[in-house]
Design a protein around this motif. Structure first.
Motif, PDB file in Angstrom:
ATOM      1  N   UNK A 488       0.853  -1.181   0.000  1.00 19.00           N
ATOM      2  CA  UNK A 488       0.000   0.000   0.000  1.00 19.00           C
ATOM      3  C   UNK A 488       0.887   1.228   0.000  1.00 19.00           C
ATOM      4  N   UNK A 489       0.529   2.230  -0.766  1.00 23.17           N
ATOM      5  CA  UNK A 489       1.271   3.482  -0.706  1.00 23.17           C
ATOM      6  C   UNK A 489       0.360   4.505  -0.064  1.00 23.17           C
ATOM      7  N   UNK A 490       0.594   4.765   1.214  1.00 28.54           N
ATOM      8  CA  UNK A 490      -0.323   5.681   1.886  1.00 28.54           C
ATOM      9  C   UNK A 490       0.263   7.080   2.015  1.00 28.54           C
ATOM     10  N   UNK A 491       1.587   7.181   1.928  1.00 27.91           N
ATOM     11  CA  UNK A 491       2.187   8.491   2.174  1.00 27.91           C
ATOM     12  C   UNK A 491       2.393   9.292   0.896  1.00 27.91           C
ATOM     13  N   UNK A 492       2.646   8.606  -0.200  1.00 25.97           N
ATOM     14  CA  UNK A 492       2.942   9.342  -1.421  1.00 25.97           C
ATOM     15  C   UNK A 492       1.693   9.427  -2.292  1.00 25.97           C
ATOM     16  N   UNK A 493       1.876  10.049  -3.431  1.00 21.53           N
ATOM     17  CA  UNK A 493       0.770  10.106  -4.382  1.00 21.53           C
ATOM     18  C   UNK A 493       0.408   8.687  -4.798  1.00 21.53           C
ATOM     19  N   UNK A 494      -0.860   8.425  -5.020  1.00 24.28           N
ATOM     20  CA  UNK A 494      -1.270   7.078  -5.412  1.00 24.28           C
ATOM     21  C   UNK A 494      -0.627   6.623  -6.722  1.00 24.28           C
ATOM     22  N   UNK A 495      -0.165   7.568  -7.505  1.00 24.81           N
ATOM     23  CA  UNK A 495       0.454   7.171  -8.770  1.00 24.81           C
ATOM     24  C   UNK A 495       1.969   7.004  -8.610  1.00 24.81           C
ATOM     25  N   UNK A 496       2.388   6.937  -7.354  1.00 20.29           N
ATOM     26  CA  UNK A 496       3.805   6.843  -7.009  1.00 20.29           C
ATOM     27  C   UNK A 496       4.561   5.754  -7.773  1.00 20.29           C
ATOM     28  N   UNK A 497       4.002   4.550  -7.833  1.00 20.41           N
ATOM     29  CA  UNK A 497       4.756   3.459  -8.465  1.00 20.41           C
ATOM     30  C   UNK A 497       4.939   3.713  -9.961  1.00 20.41           C
ATOM     31  N   UNK A 498       3.891   4.188 -10.588  1.00 21.62           N
ATOM     32  CA  UNK A 498       3.990   4.464 -12.024  1.00 21.62           C
ATOM     33  C   UNK A 498       5.026   5.551 -12.276  1.00 21.62           C
ATOM     34  N   UNK A 499       4.994   6.571 -11.429  1.00 22.28           N
ATOM     35  CA  UNK A 499       5.967   7.658 -11.594  1.00 22.28           C
ATOM     36  C   UNK A 499       7.379   7.156 -11.347  1.00 22.28           C
ATOM     37  N   UNK A 500       7.511   6.377 -10.293  1.00 21.82           N
ATOM     38  CA  UNK A 500       8.827   5.862  -9.927  1.00 21.82           C
ATOM     39  C   UNK A 500       9.418   5.078 -11.092  1.00 21.82           C
ATOM     40  N   UNK A 501       8.582   4.295 -11.699  1.00 19.09           N
ATOM     41  CA  UNK A 501       9.041   3.452 -12.799  1.00 19.09           C
ATOM     42  C   UNK A 501       9.650   4.311 -13.909  1.00 19.09           C
ATOM     43  N   UNK A 502       8.965   5.369 -14.234  1.00 20.98           N
ATOM     44  CA  UNK A 502       9.467   6.240 -15.293  1.00 20.98           C
ATOM     45  C   UNK A 502      10.773   6.921 -14.879  1.00 20.98           C
ATOM     46  N   UNK A 503      10.801   7.360 -13.628  1.00 16.55           N
ATOM     47  CA  UNK A 503      11.981   8.090 -13.177  1.00 16.55           C
ATOM     48  C   UNK A 503      13.215   7.196 -13.104  1.00 16.55           C
ATOM     49  N   UNK A 504      13.044   5.984 -12.602  1.00 18.19           N
ATOM     50  CA  UNK A 504      14.226   5.115 -12.460  1.00 18.19           C
ATOM     51  C   UNK A 504      14.775   4.700 -13.835  1.00 18.19           C
TER      52      UNK A 504
END
Ligand code: C2G
Length: 743
Positions: A488-504
């Motif tokens: 669960x991602x409760x602290x960051x934006x709900x789109x955190x994983x998708x964003x992270x993927x692009x950034x990494x």
């Protein structure tokens, strides 16, 4: 009266349990559950076994890859209930939902009873503990549902046939347009479906709900809205590995959408109200979404084929609705009816430029982003420019600092250094310029620098250019679960994983302090694209400096720390669930400083240091001579040098401090919540930490009073810990990083 719940299963096992459990929670209804889609795994079988009796669960065989239309049809074929209720296997409902819908349906003899819907990113347990408030706060309230509510509650006394209007409202309740029309959360009298042989059209993958709901609207006579229910429509926070249908990015979605629309209008007369609404939604789709696709599109397929398709549709939309459309929409319809592509593109460009300008006038950063995209990216990259950023420009610290100092010392004059620092009072020890984050200069250097050394993620609007080199240092050996490892991602934006993927994807190099980190980074960041530098932490080089005692002495003097006292550092981390707003976290000191001063003040002073996310400032009134607040001090590594003992909690601080082999304790007063609800850990804190876990000020004092005993007790564990996490560090990590990256 029996309800048949039809659950099409797409194979994401992790979501299914919540769904089934939520069916089990339903009280006072007779029901059967038809789960369509079989999986040959033990977990799946166990789950089925578990719920078989309590929710009268039948698994209907169907390959998991089949579309949702086919699965729902198989469910309909098998259903024996008086009512049908569709529930997706990744969603769940609140306990009273079915009984409430059914009661209302029976009382008012309804064909269609529509319930309330929420969008959530969380699993059931989290949703239930945090409640709808958390959703509201994250602005996840289902806007469609609000409309739904408004429409269905209207009394329509001025309308000739209010019931027909209500049914149409159901069709148009999706605010975003007909693409969002859904069969979910409607209790449907099965007779309506069977008498008219309603089934889902299996030619469609994404939008098969639309014609089905259209059928319900045509034949279901009495309809009403029931407020006492809640359907949690769960979004998937990992659209990379487990995307929901709505999260799949597929160019052919457009084509299917056009086909669904054509099919839907073919089922009704052109004069019908249904047609009227379908057409108006289509025009909205054109102006809000399709227009962006064909504006200056370099893709011929969108410009030619799809534009032509749209033009044909526009020729056929009802004329009488145009007067209710905006001028922009009217223009679009008119121009495309004439097949005037270039005219259309001009109108769209003008319209979009206007709204962009509005946005820029509201927010200066938008201007800088615009300049970045449209001006600076056109300019050449400067070969020897290096840009550094730590903690969003909040401090001159962490690994970027040590890499910078290494380069500046060893290659004087070779590079131009740009540091992102928000405080104008900051000074650099070597040459270099300072820019504030997100300013025009920031945008300029972001476009033109060749090298980047960042310790957190780059801005989302950054687009790495060919020839640019990105070194991500990250900012700690991972203890708390991160990114793709976080359920669960409760602290960051709900789109955190998708964003992270692009950034990494843009990180050419990623530093790992130890093997443990590099293994985890591969999974939690899915970092397999770039080069992992498992070389130790540049920020820990200082801890191996030959003159570290002299440096410590100087620093103590500078910070007015009494030289005759020993020092205890308290450096806790932040808590995901305690905050004022985005990036602004609360922290309430749970150490009794007065008691500590009384018991330890003769021998020690305490250095307090909060995490950079913490917005609260610590109050040391009354104990100023004992507690020194160093929260604003840039570099925690320097603070380690002057600390004889370290108290922390779930912070990566301890992995670094261990390099000094000095005693540590862990003040973990909220460990259960932190581990089980908020994050989960990569190591077993109780078994692997090189010091005791303590839960009260008293215990802290006790341990410090007996520090020698404690040190002895943990000596072996400390050594193991050191070998595992610190053994690469030797004071040369910056050198290794620079040699790998700056060739
Ligand atoms: N830090 C600090 N003062 C604190 C806590 C942390 O200066 N009171 C610094 C340390 O350098 C620490 C880093 O911030 O290593 C990261 O802090 P964590 O408490 O570990 O938390 P977080 O920012 O969530 O990063 O892989 C590491 C994780 O991402 C944790």
């Amino acid at each position: 009266m029996k309800v048949s719940i039809i659950v099409p299963y797409e194979g994401y096992y992790n979501y299914l349990q919540d769904c089934l459990e939520s069916i089990q929670d339903q009280k006072n209804v007779e029901l059967e559950t038809l789960l369509v889609g079989n999986q040959e795994t033990d977990d799946f079988k166990k789950l089925v076994e578990m719920y078989k009796d309590t929710i009268s669960l039948q698994v209907i065989n169907c390959p998991i890859e089949e579309g949702v239309a086919k699965k729902r049809n198989l469910g309909l074929d098998k259903a024996t209930g008086d009512y049908i209720y569709f529930l997706d296997s990744d969603d769940y409902i609140m306990p009273n939902t079915l009984s409430s819908l059914l009661e209302k349906a029976l009382k008012e003899d309804l064909d269609l009873t529509v319930g309330k819907r929420w969008v959530t990113w969380f699993k059931k347990q989290v949703f239930e503990t945090m409640g709808p408030e958390k959703n509201e706060e994250l602005n996840l309230k289902d806007k469609d549902d609000d409309r739904n509510h408004k429409f269905l509650e209207k009394d329509y006394t001025d309308i000739e046939n209010p019931n027909e209007q209500r049914r149409i409202d159901l069709l148009i309740r999706a605010k975003k347009g007909i693409r969002n029309i859904t069969v979910l959360n409607i209790l449907i009298k099965r007779n309506v479906i069977e008498e008219h042989h309603l089934r889902f059209n299996e030619d469609f993958i994404y939008y098969s709900d639309l014609p089905f709901v259209e059928g319900l609207v045509m034949y279901g006579n009495k309809i009403a809205f029931d407020e006492e229910t809640l359907y949690a429509k769960r979004k998937h926070n990992d659209p990379i590995n487990t995307p929901a249908l709505s999260q799949i990015k597929d160019e052919t979605k457009f084509d299917e959408f056009i086909n669904v629309y054509k099919y839907a209008i073919s089922l009704v007369d052109k004069e019908s109200r249904i047609r009227y609404y379908l057409d108006s939604k289509m025009i909205k789709y054109y102006s809000n979404y399709f227009a962006k696709k064909i504006r200056r599109s370099k893709n011929d397929f969108w410009r030619d084929e799809r534009f032509n398709q749209m033009a044909l549709l526009m020729k056929d939309v009802r004329d009488d609705l145009l007067k209710n459309m905006s001028r922009y929409q009217q223009k679009l319809v008119k121009l495309s009816r004439n097949h005037d592509l270039s005219g259309t593109q001009k109108v769209i460009a003008k319209h979009l430029a206007k709204s962009k300008l509005k946005k820029m006038l509201k927010n200066k950063n938008e201007v800088n982003k615009y300049l970045y995209r449209h001006r600076y990216l056109e300019e050449p990259i400067e070969e020897n420019w290096v840009m550094f950023e730590t903690f969003m420009g909040k401090s001159y610290a962490d690994s970027p600092k040590y890499i910078y100092e290494y380069l500046a010392k060893n290659y004087p004059g070779k590079y131009k250094f740009i540091w992102v620092l928000n405080d104008p009072k900051e000074k650099l020890p070597y040459e270099g310029i300072i820019v504030k984050r997100f300013t025009k200069k920031y945008a300029y250097y972001l476009a033109k620098s060749k090298y980047f050394v960042f310790n957190i993620r780059q801005p989302l609007w950054f687009r790495k250019r060919e020839g640019q080199v990105f070194l991500e240092t990250w900012h700690g050996t991972p203890l708390k679960r991160l990114a793709f490892d976080q359920e669960e991602v409760t602290a960051a934006s709900p789109t955190y994983k998708a964003q992270f993927y692009r950034q990494k994807q843009e990180w050419d190099y990623l530093i790992a302090a130890n093997k443990f980190s590099s293994d985890i980074f591969k999974s939690c960041f899915m970092y397999t694209n770039g080069t992992m530098l498992e070389i130790g932490y540049p920020r820990n080089d200082l801890l191996y400096a030959p003159n570290k005692d002299e440096i410590a002495l100087e620093l103590k003097k500078k910070l007015h720390i009494p030289l005759d006292k020993k020092t205890i550092l308290y450096a806790p981390t932040w808590r995901d669930d305690e905050y004022y707003g985005k990036g602004k976290y609360k922290f309430k000191l749970k150490l009794d400083l007065e008691m500590m001063k009384k018991e330890l003040g003769n021998e020690y002073v305490i250095l307090l240091r909060t995490h950079h996310y913490i917005a609260d400032s610590l109050d040391v009134t009354g104990v100023e001579d004992f507690a020194i607040n160093l929260s604003k001090y840039d570099d925690i590594t320097e603070i380690y040098l002057i600390s004889d003992i370290c108290i922390t909690d779930y912070s990566s601080v301890f992995f670094d401090f261990a390099n000094l082999k000095r005693p540590m304790l862990f003040y973990t007063y909220d460990i259960d919540k932190y581990r089980d609800v908020l994050r989960g850990f990569y190591i077993d804190m109780e078994k692997e930490l090189p010091g005791p876990l303590v839960y009260s000020t008293k215990e802290v004092i006790e341990q410090i009073k007996n520090i020698d005993e404690m040190t002895q007790k943990y000596a072996q564990r400390y050594e193991e810990f050191y070998q595992r996490f610190c053994s690469i560090d030797d004071g040369q990590a910056s050198k290794r990083a620079c040699e790998a990256v700056f060739k």
